[in-house]
Write a protein that holds these residues in place. Structure first.
Motif, PDB file in Angstrom:
ATOM      1  N   PRO A 196      -5.948 -31.988  60.491  1.00 60.90           N
ATOM      2  CA  PRO A 196      -4.934 -31.500  61.442  1.00 60.90           C
ATOM      3  C   PRO A 196      -3.938 -30.516  60.821  1.00 60.90           C
ATOM      4  CG  PRO A 196      -4.515 -33.797  60.860  1.00 60.90           C
ATOM      5  CD  PRO A 196      -5.850 -33.436  60.276  1.00 60.90           C
TER       6      PRO A 196
ATOM      7  N   GLU B  93      -2.086 -32.297  68.658  1.00 66.37           N
ATOM      8  CA  GLU B  93      -2.783 -32.850  67.480  1.00 66.37           C
ATOM      9  C   GLU B  93      -1.801 -33.198  66.364  1.00 66.37           C
ATOM     10  OE1 GLU B  93      -5.658 -33.552  68.170  1.00 66.37           O
ATOM     11  OE2 GLU B  93      -6.715 -31.964  69.258  1.00 66.37           O
TER      12      GLU B  93
ATOM     13  N   HIS C 169     -12.803 -31.986  66.672  1.00 63.16           N
ATOM     14  CA  HIS C 169     -12.072 -32.119  65.397  1.00 63.16           C
ATOM     15  C   HIS C 169     -13.018 -31.979  64.194  1.00 63.16           C
ATOM     16  CE1 HIS C 169      -8.690 -34.698  67.466  1.00 63.16           C
ATOM     17  NE2 HIS C 169      -8.981 -33.602  68.118  1.00 63.16           N
TER      18      HIS C 169
END
Ligand SMILES: [Zn+2]
Length: 448
Positions: free
Chosen positions: A141, A186, A319
């Motif tokens: 992230p 996120e 992701h």
């Protein structure tokens, strides 16, 4: 032995009760709008958002072609174009704030929500918010450099919101609708948290919030038996429940009847009236197992909110750094998004939002008189909506997932359901306007 008045009540109920879901006939304008939602427009928006390489919240803000700033400016320009096309019917804003350092934000960083507000005509103080998050991430992230196409997560939700603004801004609604794209999801739901907190501080009456997050209908799941559905997650017990409210709930029931749950039931009921081949799959859970989304900062502040997510997720396309490993392709790229699925998801949002914003507000201060008898007595405050026609008492078996029966109560503020014990059913109240538009159901709290 049954009390004598039970028979009378049973006859009255037989006459008055309508099978649930028999609304006024479908609204022609909603049917038109359903057709106007374009999978092609949605595809174009998703591809454009992906073209910025990454939209990681920590990525570049001043590069016109790459990074979260480029995405922010493009979404803002799209909303401005839509606003120009509807003759300035909306207010389009960049809501910027400096996010202090938190776990996934190593330095204070400016975040910008793009907010387009279509003001209601007769009840502008009542708000519905629909959002998607425009930030994306790769495997890490905090990696702001890697490619993070985020076609499904969450260009799909952002594209749906833009398309909803395009279609709905050409119409007028009683209540206000906010079309929003937020960053920082996120990084910890940061953009949504900022909007929700501002709304709480300004005492804005948000009666419903929809987050659309991963609504792409990943193409690797095309043969799933749940393909023609979208999940709508709603919490049963309110996230902001106090100890006192919890004690009261334990004594009368209601763990399946939060305002967010009523909102989910409403979305299903309304969309079932219009769409035959694409359905709401209600999930009685705040979010996916142990996970979160942008509706949470809203429900934590006492607003009703739900999450829309595709029926089956594929974690090889979420992701992930874009790569091929041992013959398997990883990455959230546009070829794994089913644009028709996104369009159907947008249609469900549209049906629910248009119905909510055309209907009266849900009744307020609904109470159940807690007396030792076998009747059910409900009271509520008068709605402020000018076109109110009356109210309906709804009920269901305690084990039923959805409301099953309706009793037209008339334009009254109290109603006694004779011979039906509050012990044995769940009851609620909803408002109806002169055109037949119905509000979501309000669940009563007990009073002596
Ligand atoms: Zn997401």
């Amino acid at each position: 032995m049954r009390p004598r008045n039970h028979c009378v009540a049973a006859i009255l109920l037989f006459v008055a009760v309508t099978v649930f879901g028999q609304n006024a006939k479908p609204d022609a304008e909603i049917q038109k709008m359903i057709k106007e939602v374009s999978a092609k427009n949605i595809e174009a928006s998703i591809r454009k958002l992906v073209s910025f390489g990454t939209r990681n919240t920590l990525s570049e803000q001043d590069n016109p072609t790459r990074g979260v700033g480029a995405a922010r400016d493009w979404i803002f320009a799209e909303m401005e174009k839509i606003n120009a096309d509807c003759g300035g019917c909306m207010t389009v804003e960049k809501q910027s704030f400096v996010q202090p350092k938190v776990n996934r934000v190593p330095e204070p960083t400016t975040l910008t929500n793009v907010v387009a507000t279509l003001k209601g005509t007769t009840n502008p103080e009542r708000y519905y918010v629909v959002s998607g998050h425009y930030d994306s991430m790769c495997s890490s992230p905090s990696d702001a450099k890697c490619d993070a196409p985020g076609a499904n997560d969450d260009a799909s939700g952002t594209a749906a919101v833009i398309e909803l603004a395009r279609v709905m801004s050409n119409r007028k609604f009683d209540a206000t609708i906010v079309f929003m794209a937020v960053p920082g999801e996120e990084q910890g739901l940061l953009g949504a948290t900022y909007y929700a907190e501002q709304a709480k501080q300004k005492a804005i009456d948000i009666e419903g919030m929809f987050t659309n997050d991963i609504i792409g209908g990943v193409t690797s799941m095309k043969t799933s038996p749940n393909r023609n559905k979208i999940r709508v997650f709603s919490e049963g017990v309110p996230s902001n429940e106090t100890e006192q409210q919890a004690a009261l709930r334990r004594s009368v029931g209601g763990e399946n009847d939060s305002a967010s749950r009523q909102l989910a039931r409403y979305i299903k009921e309304q969309s079932d009236r219009y769409l035959k081949d694409f359905k709401v799959w209600m999930i009685y859970r705040r979010d996916r197992y142990g996970r979160g989304g942008d509706h949470i900062p809203f429900v934590e502040r006492g607003f009703s909110g739900v999450r829309f997510t595709e029926s089956d997720e594929d974690y090889t396309h979420q992701h992930q750094n874009v790569r091929t490993e041992a013959g398997v392709f990883y990455g959230d790229t546009p070829e794994f998004v089913d644009f028709n699925y996104v369009a159907n998801a947008a249609r469900i949002n549209l049906i629910a939002l248009a119905s909510l914003a055309s209907a009266p507000a849900r009744p307020k201060n609904v109470t159940m008189v807690n007396r030792l008898n076998n009747d059910t007595e409900l009271k509520w405050d008068a709605n402020k909506d000018a076109d109110i026609a009356g109210y309906e008492v709804v009920y269901r078996d305690t084990t039923a997932a959805e409301w099953t029966n309706t009793i037209p109560a008339g334009n009254v503020l109290t109603y006694v359901v004779k011979g039906m014990s509050k012990d044995n059913y769940f009851f609620g109240v909803r408002a109806v306007d002169k055109a037949g538009n119905k509000s979501p159901v309000s669940y009563p709290r007990p009073v002596r």
